[in-house]
Write a protein that holds these residues in place. Structure first.
Motif, PDB file in Angstrom:
ATOM      1  N   ARG A  17       0.718  -1.059  -0.065  1.00  0.00           N
ATOM      2  CA  ARG A  17      -0.040   0.041  -0.010  1.00  0.00           C
ATOM      3  C   ARG A  17       0.899   1.375   0.167  1.00  0.00           C
ATOM      4  N   GLU A  20       2.342   1.756  -3.258  1.00  0.00           N
ATOM      5  CA  GLU A  20       1.581   2.186  -4.280  1.00  0.00           C
ATOM      6  C   GLU A  20       1.332   3.983  -4.162  1.00  0.00           C
ATOM      7  N   ASP A  21       1.246   4.138  -2.892  1.00  0.00           N
ATOM      8  CA  ASP A  21       1.180   5.641  -2.537  1.00  0.00           C
ATOM      9  C   ASP A  21       2.503   6.595  -3.202  1.00  0.00           C
ATOM     10  N   ARG A  23       4.177   5.529  -5.562  1.00  0.00           N
ATOM     11  CA  ARG A  23       4.069   5.659  -7.269  1.00  0.00           C
ATOM     12  C   ARG A  23       3.254   6.514  -7.536  1.00  0.00           C
ATOM     13  N   ARG A  24       1.935   6.867  -6.973  1.00  0.00           N
ATOM     14  CA  ARG A  24       0.957   7.712  -7.573  1.00  0.00           C
ATOM     15  C   ARG A  24       0.794   9.022  -7.053  1.00  0.00           C
ATOM     16  N   LYS A  25       1.554   9.435  -5.867  1.00  0.00           N
ATOM     17  CA  LYS A  25       1.218  10.753  -5.143  1.00  0.00           C
ATOM     18  C   LYS A  25       2.486  11.530  -5.143  1.00  0.00           C
TER      19      LYS A  25
END
Length: 264
Positions: A17, A20-21, A23-25
């Motif tokens: 989790r 993923e944060d 990578r996208r934020k």
């Protein structure tokens, strides 16, 4: 407790989790932590999210995060670096990691490290071996320092940096004379993961913070590395330095550290 494997899926989910944060934020606002040191808003966000997830999933296990410190207590303690290599992350350099480890009475017994922008996840629980992306890994068999690729930790910043860096510069000079190549990646978690995988032959960090080291120490050990502290004894959370090596390089690496004045 001697079987840590059942906690590994929980750690993997938490790290996945967080990765993923990353990578996208974006990093968000930066907060100074002293001379030339900082944390991003995303460091704090990830740490608080993982802390809460683990509080619910494992309420009897304490937690230590780099940014907000300790919560809970017990003989087991999760240890998180939400973004290891924040300076790299902020600049878009892909050498950064999420690092979540587990300490049992100060001993690293489990670790998960994910490299969000390189696409690898390293994991280990004491007694179960180490993996990258689910495949078993082992340290290198390099036996001579002249054939070794050695990672070193960042130079010091903040209070006392000049004195600390005299030792680091002396170490760099000796390694330049002795090792095949020196690397400074800017993330201790990655250094220890790559040691476990055999990409690096040694990782020397002349400092020790549990959030930087716990996961990597657990993974490197399960892959067959020797990981020791400042006096050559088994590394623990209270150690002052972190030295991880392929076993056949231990004596030569400790000898080099003695040569530069490190109290091994």
């Amino acid at each position: 407790m001697s079987d840590y494997g059942p906690l590994l899926p929980v750690a993997i989910e938490a790290v996945a989790r967080a990765a993923e944060d990353m990578r996208r934020k974006p990093p968000g606002a930066l907060t100074a932590k002293g001379d030339r040191d900082m944390a991003s808003a995303l460091d704090y966000e990830i740490e608080r999210s993982v802390r809460e997830m683990l509080r619910v999933a494992t309420p009897d296990i304490g937690f230590l995060g780099e940014e907000d410190g300790i919560s809970g207590s017990g003989e087991l303690q999760w240890v998180l670096d939400p973004i290891d290599g924040t300076a790299n992350f902020v600049r878009g350099i892909p050498l950064c990691a999420v690092s979540l480890g587990l300490l049992h009475h100060g001993e690293a017994v489990l670790g998960v490290i994910e490299l969000p922008f390189l696409g690898n996840r390293y994991a280990a629980a004491q007694g179960d071996g180490a993996t990258v992306d689910g495949k078993p890994i082992r340290v290198s068999q390099t036996s001579r320092l002249s054939e070794a690729i050695v990672a070193i930790g960042d130079y010091a910043v903040g209070e006392g940096a000049a004195a600390k860096n005299r030792l680091r510069l002396a170490l760099t000079a000796r390694l330049a004379e002795s090792a095949q190549r020196i690397r400074m990646t800017g993330t201790a978690a990655l250094d220890l993961a790559w040691l476990a995988e055999g990409r690096l032959d040694a990782s020397i960090t002349l400092s020790n913070h549990p959030w930087d080291m716990t996961a990597g120490v657990a993974i490197a050990r399960e892959a067959g590395a020797q990981v020791v502290g400042e006096d050559g004894s088994r590394h623990a959370a209270k150690s002052s330095v972190t030295v991880g090596v392929a076993p056949t390089l231990l004596d030569s690496t400790l000898g080099l550290l003695r040569d530069v004045g490190c109290p091994t």
